[in-house]
Scaffold this motif. Structure first.
Motif, PDB file in Angstrom:
ATOM      1  N   SER A   1       0.661  -1.168   0.115  1.00 13.12           N
ATOM      2  CA  SER A   1       0.144  -0.152  -0.018  1.00 13.12           C
ATOM      3  C   SER A   1       0.795   1.067   0.051  1.00 13.12           C
ATOM      4  O   SER A   1       1.849   1.423   0.391  1.00 13.12           O
ATOM      5  N   ASP A   2       0.494   2.238  -0.631  1.00 15.85           N
ATOM      6  CA  ASP A   2       1.258   3.664  -0.610  1.00 15.85           C
ATOM      7  C   ASP A   2       0.185   4.789  -0.378  1.00 15.85           C
ATOM      8  O   ASP A   2      -0.774   5.015  -1.023  1.00 15.85           O
ATOM      9  N   GLN A   3       0.506   5.158   0.761  1.00  8.73           N
ATOM     10  CA  GLN A   3      -0.578   6.364   1.093  1.00  8.73           C
ATOM     11  C   GLN A   3      -0.015   7.787   0.682  1.00  8.73           C
ATOM     12  O   GLN A   3      -0.455   8.906   0.883  1.00  8.73           O
ATOM     13  N   ASP A   4       1.240   7.718   0.443  1.00  5.90           N
ATOM     14  CA  ASP A   4       2.017   9.028  -0.032  1.00  5.90           C
ATOM     15  C   ASP A   4       1.831   9.519  -1.314  1.00  5.90           C
ATOM     16  O   ASP A   4       2.328   9.904  -2.114  1.00  5.90           O
ATOM     17  N   ILE A   5       0.178   9.205  -1.716  1.00  3.92           N
ATOM     18  CA  ILE A   5       0.126   9.766  -3.142  1.00  3.92           C
ATOM     19  C   ILE A   5      -1.252  10.700  -3.106  1.00  3.92           C
ATOM     20  O   ILE A   5      -2.049  10.617  -2.004  1.00  3.92           O
TER      21      ILE A   5
ATOM     22  N   ILE B   1      -6.593   9.292  -0.124  1.00  5.94           N
ATOM     23  CA  ILE B   1      -6.704   8.198  -0.917  1.00  5.94           C
ATOM     24  C   ILE B   1      -5.313   7.270  -0.819  1.00  5.94           C
ATOM     25  O   ILE B   1      -4.306   7.693  -0.247  1.00  5.94           O
ATOM     26  N   ALA B   2      -5.322   6.110  -1.215  1.00  7.55           N
ATOM     27  CA  ALA B   2      -4.199   5.165  -1.006  1.00  7.55           C
ATOM     28  C   ALA B   2      -4.081   4.208  -2.279  1.00  7.55           C
ATOM     29  O   ALA B   2      -5.199   4.008  -2.977  1.00  7.55           O
ATOM     30  N   LYS B   3      -2.882   3.818  -2.655  1.00  5.12           N
ATOM     31  CA  LYS B   3      -2.883   2.833  -3.757  1.00  5.12           C
ATOM     32  C   LYS B   3      -2.509   1.410  -3.018  1.00  5.12           C
ATOM     33  O   LYS B   3      -1.684   1.336  -2.436  1.00  5.12           O
ATOM     34  N   ILE B   4      -3.372   0.581  -3.515  1.00  6.42           N
ATOM     35  CA  ILE B   4      -3.146  -0.966  -3.204  1.00  6.42           C
ATOM     36  C   ILE B   4      -2.715  -1.577  -4.282  1.00  6.42           C
ATOM     37  O   ILE B   4      -3.160  -1.767  -5.270  1.00  6.42           O
ATOM     38  N   SER B   5      -1.697  -2.634  -4.092  1.00  2.00           N
ATOM     39  CA  SER B   5      -1.240  -3.054  -5.332  1.00  2.00           C
ATOM     40  C   SER B   5      -0.692  -4.552  -4.902  1.00  2.00           C
ATOM     41  O   SER B   5      -0.304  -4.905  -3.991  1.00  2.00           O
TER      42      SER B   5
ATOM     43  N   VAL C   1      -4.817  -0.394  -7.629  1.00  2.00           N
ATOM     44  CA  VAL C   1      -6.204   0.162  -7.308  1.00  2.00           C
ATOM     45  C   VAL C   1      -6.211   1.455  -6.198  1.00  2.00           C
ATOM     46  O   VAL C   1      -5.309   1.309  -5.426  1.00  2.00           O
ATOM     47  N   VAL C   2      -6.862   2.424  -6.859  1.00  2.00           N
ATOM     48  CA  VAL C   2      -6.836   3.336  -5.799  1.00  2.00           C
ATOM     49  C   VAL C   2      -8.255   3.549  -4.952  1.00  2.00           C
ATOM     50  O   VAL C   2      -9.129   3.195  -5.301  1.00  2.00           O
TER      51      VAL C   2
END
Ligand code: ADP
Ligand code: ASP
Ligand code: MG
Length: 718
Positions: free
Chosen positions: A571-575, A651-655, A694-695
């Motif tokens: 997960s990336d929350q720095d977006i 928002i966060a990106k999950i991959s 996905v965001v």
């Protein structure tokens, strides 16, 4: 030299015993210290029986290989042994084996392209008779015309007993009683064992192992008392003789009647003998014990010594050990690091350390700067940030010195790590490893500052967040070291961030490509630039726990897999999401938007255009939160003719990251379905073969990552 032993049968345990008991003696005579660094065997009870310390027990083949310079294979058979040997060679290890079947049948698969000899198998042919050394060293410039000999002690013993009057069955039983023949003696009595040896010898001379199918082979099963007596009446003895005629390109194993003047005549019992005929010096004869634990182990040890001469040149012994901030954030942890380094040095490794700033020091320095200036000058910022690493290297060097070892800390400038002058994100342009090498030769443990660089005018730069990883792999390349160990506060690269998913598992091995994706999609573990560099220069990276002995994750070319595999979820929350509301629906607008972003040096990740209403569209894209400051919204607004620009931060990106993910739609389907079942709305989607992202709403990260982790059963990976 670190020696890993696979298999602890009679031969393997004998090698272990000799190296443990006679280590000092071997060192005195050869000038080389050979220490057993890991062992592995299928029957676990053997460990206790042989009194093997628990830290020497390898978890699996890779664990053994990575922690050894020379891998000794005594497991036998061709299945597991073949895998072990192949993988060891792939990881640039030297291999010593006693396995004739393996070399005879699969030796050609191992013919490596490396200019350094890396496969040794003296013990596969003559047991205690050094026939291979003779051919490879002493006779190397001779033309070998013929090799002929008694290559199997079991059959020679049986025939000798029959000579004295026993029948075949009786002699075989006696051989079994004395431990000269196995319960199933077929490989020996059918002549196959001797044929394997001929195939190996042929390979030594020609470079190609023909395998036993090409060798005419007849055993001794059909020989009876009468044959023996008849031969004796004529003054002859029957022996099982293996012959290779290199001139006629023929090889065979078969019983032959020998005359009294034959040099093999008097070789009786379990003895072996080999006669070599060369163009320059006629015939040589070697004679001695051809099998048994001691002679075979002796051949292995002599191979180890021979191999160590080559292996030393390979600089396998220089290993980069990089310690992240989390591993050096207290004096206790720094002392711990020094102890680990000491153990490494004792095992024969020459470590070069790369160290990050203690704990969250870099963050603290950022904050400090923020209190003085809202837009700190790049040069001054790097001047400030570099102090974090300067502090930690000095402390680590002191801790190593406290344990009685020589150590020296080196700033990037002192270690000659030269970069361009792109402050805060400098690129390494060259590295001159001579000085570090000199320190290593003088017996020092160099402790190099991670993250820093120095321009040709002496300006201090930094390599971007997580940049110590890059320093480590670049140094590994510059020093010609095969392995770069990255020490962290976790057991390796996990199937998910262990702070988010409780039952996340460490991954045993992963390819560089997958690691690059993982880093880019938010797993901290390894800086993505470092993974990219490692892939480019074939540097194997081992991510390990700084405080335990867990095996860690190996990042390398990776084993070839075809089926889709999901390895990890990140997960990336720095977006943040930038939305351009009501953009005119006209060709050329999207191109203009992207051009503007390029000019402003803002990298975008996902992009969508949707919700067409009348003559207008909505365009949205995601950028790293840290890039937002660079985005000049007013310029973008006027160029795109958008009615309004809004920024969404929650928002966060999950991959999911893995191999061949788009080969089947089932994987994406599972991902979407899992999120739907949890009532999580998907805002944006993007997919490539190695990841699907996905965001979603940032409040749902924990829920989403855990649900996806269990939907793909990642807690079950081995
Ligand atoms: P270091 O100080 O060693 O550079 P970092 O702070 O950069 O360490 O990163 C270590 C942290 O990364 C771990 O404590 C772990 O919680 C986190 N992390 C995130 N994703 C993963 C992952 N997939 N595998 C392992 N650790 C992860
Ligand atoms: N200290 C630097 C950082 O925190 C570099 C590193 O740790 O790799 O980003
Ligand atoms: Mg890091």
């Amino acid at each position: 030299m670190r020696i890993g032993i696979a298999g602890l049968g009679t031969v393997g345990s004998c090698v272990y015993a000799i190296l443990s008991e006679k280590g000092d003696d071997i060192e005195k005579r050869s000038g080389r210290r050979c220490t057993v660094s890991k062992v592995i065997t299928r029957t676990r009870s053997k460990y206790a029986k042989l009194g093997i310390p628990s830290d020497l027990i390898a978890e699996d083949f890779e664990d053994l290989i990575i922690n050894s310079d020379i891998v000794v294979e005594t497991i036998g058979g061709t299945e597991a042994a073949r895998k072990l040997v192949r993988q060891s060679l792939e990881l640039n290890r030297t291999v010593v084996t006693a396995n004739k079947m393996l070399i005879s049948e699969f030796g050609n698969d191992f013919s490596d392209s490396s200019p350094i000899k890396s496969l040794f198998f003296e013990a596969a042919v003559g047991g205690g008779i050094p026939i291979i050394s003779l051919l490879e060293d002493y006779l190397i410039f001779h033309g070998i015309k013929r090799i002929r000999g008694i290559l199997n002690g079991t059959t020679n013993f049986i025939l000798s007993e029959m000579q004295k009057g026993m029948g075949y069955q009786e002699a075989l039983r006696l051989a079994q009683e004395r431990g000269y023949a196995e319960a199933d003696p077929s490989s020996d009595v059918k002549g196959l064992d001797a044929a394997y040896k001929l195939s190996v010898l042929t390979g030594i001379k020609t470079g190609i192992f023909p395998g036993i199918a090409t060798i005419e082979t007849k055993g001794i099963e059909d020989i009876d008392k009468l044959d023996i007596e008849k031969a004796a009446d004529e003054g002859r003895k029957i022996k099982l003789i293996g012959t290779i005629d290199f001139e006629k390109e023929r090889a065979s194993v078969r019983p032959q009647e020998l005359e009294r003047d034959d040099p093999l005549w008097s070789v009786d019992g379990v003895e072996n003998a080999i006669e070599v005929e060369t163009d320059l010096s006629g015939k040589f004869i070697l004679r001695g014990e051809g099998a048994g634990a001691q002679p075979t182990a002796t051949a292995i040890i002599s191979d180890i010594l021979r191999a160590s001469r080559y292996a030393e040149k390979q600089s396998n012994s220089v290993v980069i050990m990089k310690f992240g901030g989390t591993s050096v954030d207290t004096p206790e942890k720094i002392r711990d690091v020094a102890k680990r380094v000491q153990r490494k040095v004792q095992s024969g490794v020459k470590p070069v350390l790369v160290v990050s700033a203690m704990g969250v020091e870099t963050d603290t320095l950022y904050e400090l700067a923020g209190e003085i200036s809202s837009k700190p000058n790049g040069r001054e910022m790097d001047m400030l940030l570099a102090t974090g690493e300067q502090k930690s290297i000095a402390l680590v060097a002191m801790a190593i010195q406290e344990l009685g070892m020589k150590s020296i800390s080196l700033s990037a400038n002192q270690a000659r790590i030269q970069t361009d002058s792109n402050f805060s994100n400098a690129r390494i342009v060259s590295i001159d490893a001579d000085l570090v090498s000199r320190h290593i030769s003088n017996g020092y443990v160099p402790v190099v500052a991670g993250f820093q660089g120095s321009t040709y005018t002496g300006e201090i730069t930094t390599l971007g967040r997580g940049g110590s990883d890059l320093t480590a792999v670049v140094l590994a390349k510059a020093l010609g070291s095969q392995l770069c160990e990255i020490y962290k506060d976790v057991d390796g690269v996990y199937s998910a961030d262990p702070r988010i998913v409780e039952d996340a598992r460490p991954i045993k091995e992963i390819s560089w490509e997958e690691m690059i994706e993982l880093s880019k999609q938010g797993a901290q573990v390894l800086q993505s630039r470092a993974s990219e560099f490692a892939r480019k220069y074939d540097i194997k990276v081992l991510v390990k726990n700084a405080h335990t002995n867990a095996r860690g994750t190996l990042i390398w070319r990776g084993s070839k897999v075809e089926q889709p595999i999901v390895r990890a979820v990140t997960s990336d929350q720095d977006i943040v999401k930038v939305v351009l509301q009501e953009v005119p629906d006209r060709p050329g607008i999207a191109a203009r938007v992207l051009k503007t972003l390029t000019e402003q040096n803002v990298n975008i990740d996902m992009i969508i255009q949707s919700m067409r209403s009348g003559d207008f569209n909505t365009m949205a894209f995601t950028v790293q939160a840290s890039d937002l400051a660079k985005l000049k919204q007013d310029i973008l607004k006027s160029r795109s003719e958008a009615r309004e620009i809004t920024i969404e931060r929650a928002i966060a990106k999950i991959s999911i990251v893995g191999v061949n993910l788009t080969a089947t739609p089932a994987i994406a389907a599972t991902l979407f379905e899992t999120l739907a079942n949890e009532g999580i709305n998907i805002d944006m989607i993007s997919a490539s073969n190695s990841r699907i992202s996905v965001v979603i709403d940032s409040k749902k990260v924990r829920l989403a990552v855990n649900a996806i982790h269990s939907a793909f059963s990642l807690e079950e990976i081995e």
